[in-house]
Scaffold this active site. Structure first.
Site, PDB file in Angstrom:
ATOM      1  N   ASP A   1     -50.083 -34.239 105.391  1.00 36.56           N
ATOM      2  CA  ASP A   1     -50.277 -35.466 106.169  1.00 36.56           C
ATOM      3  C   ASP A   1     -51.488 -35.286 107.083  1.00 36.56           C
ATOM      4  O   ASP A   1     -51.491 -34.424 107.955  1.00 36.56           O
ATOM      5  CB  ASP A   1     -49.024 -35.744 107.014  1.00 36.56           C
ATOM      6  CG  ASP A   1     -49.147 -37.043 107.789  1.00 36.56           C
ATOM      7  OD1 ASP A   1     -48.838 -38.105 107.211  1.00 36.56           O
ATOM      8  OD2 ASP A   1     -49.582 -37.009 108.958  1.00 36.56           O
TER       9      ASP A   1
ATOM     10  N   LYS B   1     -54.755 -41.829 107.079  1.00 37.71           N
ATOM     11  CA  LYS B   1     -54.454 -43.024 107.891  1.00 37.71           C
ATOM     12  C   LYS B   1     -55.736 -43.672 108.388  1.00 37.71           C
ATOM     13  O   LYS B   1     -56.709 -42.977 108.721  1.00 37.71           O
ATOM     14  CB  LYS B   1     -53.603 -42.631 109.105  1.00 37.71           C
ATOM     15  CG  LYS B   1     -52.457 -41.693 108.791  1.00 37.71           C
ATOM     16  CD  LYS B   1     -51.521 -41.470 109.949  1.00 37.71           C
ATOM     17  CE  LYS B   1     -50.524 -40.361 109.622  1.00 37.71           C
ATOM     18  NZ  LYS B   1     -51.030 -39.013 109.875  1.00 37.71           N
TER      19      LYS B   1
ATOM     20  N   HIS C   1     -52.645 -46.556 111.002  1.00 31.39           N
ATOM     21  CA  HIS C   1     -52.152 -45.541 111.941  1.00 31.39           C
ATOM     22  C   HIS C   1     -51.345 -46.155 113.104  1.00 31.39           C
ATOM     23  O   HIS C   1     -50.302 -45.636 113.479  1.00 31.39           O
ATOM     24  CB  HIS C   1     -53.338 -44.735 112.471  1.00 31.39           C
ATOM     25  CG  HIS C   1     -52.997 -43.342 112.895  1.00 31.39           C
ATOM     26  ND1 HIS C   1     -53.860 -42.281 112.749  1.00 31.39           N
ATOM     27  CD2 HIS C   1     -51.884 -42.826 113.473  1.00 31.39           C
ATOM     28  CE1 HIS C   1     -53.282 -41.182 113.221  1.00 31.39           C
ATOM     29  NE2 HIS C   1     -52.088 -41.494 113.671  1.00 31.39           N
TER      30      HIS C   1
HETATM   31  N1  LIG Z   1     -48.511 -41.391 112.852  1.00 32.83           N
HETATM   32  C1  LIG Z   1     -48.605 -40.908 114.063  1.00 32.83           C
HETATM   33  O1  LIG Z   1     -48.938 -41.636 115.014  1.00 32.83           O
HETATM   34  C2  LIG Z   1     -48.325 -39.454 114.305  1.00 32.83           C
HETATM   35  C3  LIG Z   1     -48.225 -38.984 115.617  1.00 32.83           C
HETATM   36  C4  LIG Z   1     -47.951 -37.618 115.785  1.00 32.83           C
HETATM   37  C5  LIG Z   1     -47.777 -36.797 114.695  1.00 32.83           C
HETATM   38  N2  LIG Z   1     -47.916 -37.289 113.418  1.00 32.83           N
HETATM   39  C6  LIG Z   1     -47.768 -36.418 112.222  1.00 32.83           C
HETATM   40  O2  LIG Z   1     -46.549 -35.687 112.332  1.00 32.83           O
HETATM   41  C7  LIG Z   1     -46.839 -34.286 112.263  1.00 32.83           C
HETATM   42  C8  LIG Z   1     -45.835 -33.481 113.051  1.00 32.83           C
HETATM   43  O3  LIG Z   1     -45.803 -33.883 114.416  1.00 32.83           O
HETATM   44  P1  LIG Z   1     -46.420 -33.015 115.606  1.00 32.83           P
HETATM   45  O4  LIG Z   1     -47.462 -32.132 115.070  1.00 32.83           O
HETATM   46  O5  LIG Z   1     -46.796 -33.957 116.696  1.00 32.83           O
HETATM   47  O6  LIG Z   1     -45.202 -32.204 116.190  1.00 32.83           O
HETATM   48  P2  LIG Z   1     -44.022 -31.258 115.614  1.00 32.83           P
HETATM   49  O7  LIG Z   1     -44.232 -30.965 114.188  1.00 32.83           O
HETATM   50  O8  LIG Z   1     -42.743 -31.857 116.074  1.00 32.83           O
HETATM   51  O9  LIG Z   1     -44.211 -29.947 116.485  1.00 32.83           O
HETATM   52  C9  LIG Z   1     -45.330 -29.127 116.373  1.00 32.83           C
HETATM   53  C10 LIG Z   1     -45.173 -28.013 117.435  1.00 32.83           C
HETATM   54  O10 LIG Z   1     -44.016 -27.243 117.135  1.00 32.83           O
HETATM   55  C11 LIG Z   1     -44.381 -25.868 116.983  1.00 32.83           C
HETATM   56  N3  LIG Z   1     -43.597 -25.339 115.866  1.00 32.83           N
HETATM   57  C12 LIG Z   1     -43.656 -25.705 114.549  1.00 32.83           C
HETATM   58  N4  LIG Z   1     -42.770 -25.011 113.820  1.00 32.83           N
HETATM   59  C13 LIG Z   1     -42.133 -24.183 114.679  1.00 32.83           C
HETATM   60  C14 LIG Z   1     -41.107 -23.215 114.519  1.00 32.83           C
HETATM   61  N5  LIG Z   1     -40.576 -22.968 113.306  1.00 32.83           N
HETATM   62  N6  LIG Z   1     -40.689 -22.530 115.605  1.00 32.83           N
HETATM   63  C15 LIG Z   1     -41.217 -22.779 116.824  1.00 32.83           C
HETATM   64  N7  LIG Z   1     -42.186 -23.694 117.048  1.00 32.83           N
HETATM   65  C16 LIG Z   1     -42.650 -24.388 115.978  1.00 32.83           C
HETATM   66  C17 LIG Z   1     -45.866 -25.849 116.707  1.00 32.83           C
HETATM   67  O11 LIG Z   1     -46.471 -24.704 117.265  1.00 32.83           O
HETATM   68  P3  LIG Z   1     -47.444 -23.705 116.415  1.00 32.83           P
HETATM   69  O12 LIG Z   1     -48.498 -24.533 115.755  1.00 32.83           O
HETATM   70  O13 LIG Z   1     -47.978 -22.819 117.511  1.00 32.83           O
HETATM   71  O14 LIG Z   1     -46.546 -22.988 115.463  1.00 32.83           O
HETATM   72  C18 LIG Z   1     -46.349 -27.091 117.480  1.00 32.83           C
HETATM   73  O15 LIG Z   1     -46.567 -26.782 118.832  1.00 32.83           O
HETATM   74  C19 LIG Z   1     -48.274 -34.205 112.801  1.00 32.83           C
HETATM   75  O16 LIG Z   1     -48.875 -32.966 112.541  1.00 32.83           O
HETATM   76  C20 LIG Z   1     -48.892 -35.386 112.107  1.00 32.83           C
HETATM   77  O17 LIG Z   1     -49.162 -35.072 110.759  1.00 32.83           O
HETATM   78  C21 LIG Z   1     -48.179 -38.614 113.224  1.00 32.83           C
END
Ligand SMILES: NC(=O)c1ccc[n+]([C@@H]2O[C@H](COP(=O)([O-])OP(=O)(O)OC[C@H]3O[C@@H](n4cnc5c(N)ncnc54)[C@H](OP(=O)(O)O)[C@@H]3O)[C@@H](O)[C@H]2O)c1
Length: 296
Positions: A60, A90, A123
């Site tokens: 993604d 997006k 987006h």
């Molecule tokens: N459409 C939208 O508006 C929108 C908005 C936000 C996000 N997104 C999408 O959703 C995806 C995921 O959301 P997100 O990146 O905001 O947050 P998330 O996946 O909920 O959390 C990411 C955080 O969690 C940590 N983490 C991941 N796996 C872990 C584990 N097994 N143990 C401990 N910590 C862990 C990562 O740290 P490390 O990297 O240090 O491991 C990072 O700080 C994004 O990357 C993006 O593709 C879309």
């Protein structure tokens, strides 16, 4: 099978595969992917290559993440064929006007080095921008799909009123709605609307950016089931039927986050996690009704 190494197989040690969900347009999407928000552009190719080597087959990205080029490079470095990997991107908030959207889509494909996407989504709805018109933007996405330059089209951060307007004014239903969902903000009304109308929910920030991993209820279930907090939370999402793509820069965590298809949460544990919902107070991202940021 046992003779193949992890690089050939991915998915070790659980040896279970990532299920596909079927979208209303007939295309399948892997229920778990790799998210790339805040993956720095210069580290994206290696992160994506590593995720694909681990066994992920769904990435993604977004123009606003500034890392589409790295996603394409990581895919090519993996040695996998384009059609073995599901890629979503997006439309930037800057390009909702139809001609801008057409140019932006061309640029996204060029950055990725691909002649098509699996899924392209708006987006943010930006209801206070562009005279409140996201319908003409959506009609341009319909055009991309008709041209077979993206298999599926969808939206992100759309509220029920936005989805109802698309339903009233256009002939198509978004294949997905990518919205904030995690145990502190279960966003169940928007999810329920999606379920009723054949729109698959993609749960963004599924781990609440890591905040929910130190939650005692989650830690307690993890300890009892000999799993990690992240695996418990991702399993909760998967059993609710949503698509997830946790982001991590760590290869160990990539494996950990993938290894969730060989166990199940019982109803009591699902209920306990449901109980963490804080409603609007649990939202960590911007509110889609008011978010109006446009990249400069
Ligand atoms: N459409 C939208 O508006 C929108 C908005 C936000 C996000 N997104 C999408 O959703 C995806 C995921 O959301 P997100 O990146 O905001 O947050 P998330 O996946 O909920 O959390 C990411 C955080 O969690 C940590 N983490 C991941 N796996 C872990 C584990 N097994 N143990 C401990 N910590 C862990 C990562 O740290 P490390 O990297 O240090 O491991 C990072 O700080 C994004 O990357 C993006 O593709 C879309």
């Amino acid at each position: 099978m046992a003779l193949l190494g992890p690089l050939a197989l991915g998915m070790l040690p659980g040896m279970t595969s990532i299920p596909d969900l079927m979208l209303a347009d007939g295309h399948a999407i892997p229920q778990l992917g790799y998210g790339t928000y805040l993956v720095p552009p210069e580290k994206t190719a290696e992160a994506v290559r590593s995720a694909l080597e681990t066994g992920y087959r769904h990435i993604d990205t977004a123009e606003m993440y500034d890392n589409e080029r790295g996603v394409g490079e990581g895919l090519r470095a993996s040695g996998l064929a384009r059609d073995e990997v599901y890629i979503t991107s997006k439309l930037s908030n800057a390009w909702h006007l139809p001609d801008d959207a057409r140019r932006a889509f061309d640029a996204t494909l060029a950055e990725l080095g691909s002649d098509h996407l699996d899924l392209f989504i708006i987006h943010w709805p930006l209801p206070t921008r562009y005279g409140g018109d996201f319908v003409s933007t959506w009609k341009v996405l319909e055009e991309f799909q008709r041209q077979s330059r993206t298999r599926s089209i969808g939206v992100s951060n759309f509220q029920i009123a936005h989805l109802e307007r698309l339903a009233r004014e256009t002939g198509t239903v978004p294949a997905v709605n990518q919205i904030e969902v995690h145990p502190y903000f279960s966003n169940d009304e928007v999810r329920a609307y999606g379920q009723e109308h054949g729109i698959v929910t993609q749960a963004w920030s599924p781990l609440a950016r890591g905040k929910v991993l130190s939650e005692p209820i989650v830690m307690g279930i993890a300890e009892r089931l000999q799993r990690t907090p992240s695996q418990i939370v991702l399993r909760w999402h998967v059993q609710r039927g949503d698509v997830v793509f946790p982001k991590t820069m760590s290869a160990t965590r990539m494996q950990e986050n993938l290894d969730i298809f060989d166990f199940e949460l019982e109803a009591d544990d699902l209920e306990a996690i449901n109980g963490l919902d804080q409603g609007e107070a649990g939202r960590i991202g911007p509110h889609p009704d008011t978010f109006d940021w446009i990249p400069g």
